[in-house]
Design an enzyme around this catalytic site. Structure first.
Site, PDB file in Angstrom:
ATOM      1  N   ASP A  75      32.703  34.386  50.628  1.00 31.38           N
ATOM      2  CA  ASP A  75      33.862  33.497  50.542  1.00 31.38           C
ATOM      3  C   ASP A  75      33.463  32.196  51.239  1.00 31.38           C
ATOM      4  O   ASP A  75      33.333  32.151  52.456  1.00 31.38           O
ATOM      5  CB  ASP A  75      35.071  34.158  51.215  1.00 31.38           C
ATOM      6  CG  ASP A  75      36.336  33.304  51.129  1.00 31.38           C
ATOM      7  OD1 ASP A  75      36.215  32.073  51.035  1.00 31.38           O
ATOM      8  OD2 ASP A  75      37.449  33.883  51.180  1.00 31.38           O
ATOM      9  N   TYR A 107      39.718  36.873  56.187  1.00 32.41           N
ATOM     10  CA  TYR A 107      40.996  36.214  55.880  1.00 32.41           C
ATOM     11  C   TYR A 107      42.088  37.282  55.732  1.00 32.41           C
ATOM     12  O   TYR A 107      41.874  38.324  55.090  1.00 32.41           O
ATOM     13  CB  TYR A 107      40.829  35.413  54.582  1.00 32.41           C
ATOM     14  CG  TYR A 107      42.080  34.738  54.111  1.00 32.41           C
ATOM     15  CD1 TYR A 107      42.577  33.630  54.778  1.00 32.41           C
ATOM     16  CD2 TYR A 107      42.777  35.220  53.015  1.00 32.41           C
ATOM     17  CE1 TYR A 107      43.746  33.012  54.353  1.00 32.41           C
ATOM     18  CE2 TYR A 107      43.939  34.612  52.568  1.00 32.41           C
ATOM     19  CZ  TYR A 107      44.417  33.506  53.252  1.00 32.41           C
ATOM     20  OH  TYR A 107      45.570  32.899  52.822  1.00 32.41           O
ATOM     21  N   LYS A 114      41.830  24.799  49.215  1.00 28.91           N
ATOM     22  CA  LYS A 114      41.416  24.158  50.465  1.00 28.91           C
ATOM     23  C   LYS A 114      40.521  22.941  50.166  1.00 28.91           C
ATOM     24  O   LYS A 114      40.976  22.019  49.539  1.00 28.91           O
ATOM     25  CB  LYS A 114      40.727  25.201  51.355  1.00 28.91           C
ATOM     26  CG  LYS A 114      41.452  26.568  51.389  1.00 28.91           C
ATOM     27  CD  LYS A 114      42.813  26.520  52.038  1.00 28.91           C
ATOM     28  CE  LYS A 114      43.645  27.795  51.839  1.00 28.91           C
ATOM     29  NZ  LYS A 114      42.996  29.066  52.136  1.00 28.91           N
ATOM     30  N   ARG A 151      44.964  31.225  27.872  1.00 35.56           N
ATOM     31  CA  ARG A 151      44.701  32.215  28.919  1.00 35.56           C
ATOM     32  C   ARG A 151      43.217  32.569  28.908  1.00 35.56           C
ATOM     33  O   ARG A 151      42.571  32.688  29.934  1.00 35.56           O
ATOM     34  CB  ARG A 151      45.541  33.485  28.744  1.00 35.56           C
ATOM     35  CG  ARG A 151      45.024  34.624  29.635  1.00 35.56           C
ATOM     36  CD  ARG A 151      45.943  35.817  29.823  1.00 35.56           C
ATOM     37  NE  ARG A 151      46.701  36.193  28.667  1.00 35.56           N
ATOM     38  CZ  ARG A 151      46.211  36.853  27.598  1.00 35.56           C
ATOM     39  NH1 ARG A 151      44.942  37.222  27.542  1.00 35.56           N
ATOM     40  NH2 ARG A 151      46.995  37.135  26.581  1.00 35.56           N
TER      41      ARG A 151
END
Ligand code: PLP
Length: 385
Positions: A174, A102, A199, A50
């Protein structure tokens, strides 16, 4: 990888020939959750996945290099990356974000703000009057998307850097819609770059993941600490897949753009189309700005059919090479109807205010043969009569 080579080269060769145990050419995937101590009180470089994992670190290093940042934190999704960036905020801090950001970002920022974690103001970041007003008030974070979704508006990053300076805010961009192959916001003065790696960076529509790249090492260290504390870090398997996809980013982006441009020109010539939104077209209002601050115009476009929703339904029904689906940036071409899909939650009023008509169709141009995609769109347009 040495920065005497071009980014294209460094991206292909990221972490290649780095395996010291077997001499594997491709960096092996390390799925183990934990790592042995060499002995009592003698931890190794890694202890728990982690916190840090070699496969995830290889992807983070490749993306940090591409964006030109001091470090990158790979997260479980694009939204986890945005959640991570929000950890830099304290109660009372103001976030300025685009009205047309978004949808997931809008939901996250507005709901966290409603719980008092910070304050948020949504505004049109291309409106000079609103920006001048914003400059008079302190803020902690200025959030930017460029190009915007789904209208492909281009925001002036140099101007937004000035606004952030005046407010004392960090500038976060972004960069999902262009990828660092076509836009490097840190060079335009951004402090943070965020991606939905889902993406273009992964590019094959088979991994959900995200990343936050920080310009300076202290900011990166703070983000890495929060990612570990909150458990936002990405899975090693996803990181392995995303690094595999990333190697072909530059060649993919070239074909995405070639196809998007051909589609935009085809659509612009059709009487059935009222308007095409593609920054690569000389008539697009953001064309000159995009030329200055980007290295290309990207693979996303949208257009307004004169026949409204009915025409959109018929057009989408005729396409054979564009899959009706949300998301973007994969090798396969996709088509989406924002009013009934991605932007349905805005409601009719919200969509009207955002300029999203019922006849608007968004395309994510894949990397198929240009002629095939153009022929497919021509045939679908001709069916509209
Ligand atoms: C998809 C997307 C996100 C969210 O990313 P996920 O990987 O779906 O969590 C954030 N910003 C933009 C611009 C996106 O397209």
């Amino acid at each position: 990888m040495s920065d005497s080579f071009r980014h294209e080269t460094r991206t292909v060769r990221a972490a290649i020939d780095s395996d010291e145990q077997f001499g594997a050419v491709m960096p092996p995937i390390v799925l183990s959750t934990n790592f042995t101590f060499e002995g009592f009180g003698k931890p190794r470089e890694y202890d728990y996945s982690r916190t840090a994992n070699p496969t995830r670190d290889a992807l983070a290093a490749a993306i940090a290099d591409l964006e030109g940042g001091a470090g990158a934190t790979v997260t479980a999704s694009g939204m986890a990356a945005i959640t991570l960036a929000c950890q830099l905020l304290n109660p009372g801090d103001l976030v300025i974000a685009p009205v047309d950001c978004y949808g997931g970002t809008y939901r996250l920022l507005s709901r966290l703000a409603a719980r008092g974690l910070f304050q948020v103001r949504f505004m049109d970041l291309a409106d000079t009057g609103q920006l001048a007003a914003a400059e008079r008030e302190p803020a902690r974070l200025l959030w930017v998307e460029s190009p915007t979704n789904p209208l492909l508006r281009i925001m002036d990053l140099a101007r937004l850097r000035q606004v952030a300076d005046a407010c004392g805010a960090l500038l976060a961009v972004d960069n999902t819609f262009l990828s660092p192959a076509l836009q490097r916001p840190l060079e335009s003065g951004a402090d943070l770059v965020i991606h939905s790696t889902t993406k273009y960076l992964n590019g094959h529509s088979d991994v959900v993941s995200g990343v936050v790249v920080a310009r300076d090492a202290a900011l990166h260290a703070e983000l890495a600490t929060w990612a570990n504390a909150l458990g936002l870090t990405g899975a090693p398997f996803d990181s392995f897949m995303a690094l595999r996809g990333l190697r072909t980013l530059f060649v993919r982006m070239r074909q995405h753009e070639t196809n998007a441009r051909a589609l935009a020109e085809t659509l612009a010539a059709s009487p059935a189309v009222a308007r095409v939104h593609y920054p690569g077209l000389p008539g697009h209002p953001g064309h000159d700005l995009a030329r200055r601050q980007q290295r290309g115009f990207g693979g996303m476009l949208s257009f307004e059919l004169r026949g409204g929703q009915d025409a959109a339904r018929r057009f989408l029904g005729q396409l054979r090479l564009f899959t009706l689906a949300e998301s973007l940036g994969g090798v396969e071409s996709l088509a989406c109807h924002p009013a009934t899909m991605t932007h349905l939650p805005l409601g009719p009023e919200g969509r009207r205010a955002a300029g999203i008509g019922d006849g608007l169709v968004r395309l994510s141009a894949g990397i198929e043969a240009t002629d095939d995609l153009v022929a497919d769109v021509r045939a679908a347009l001709s069916s509209l009569g």
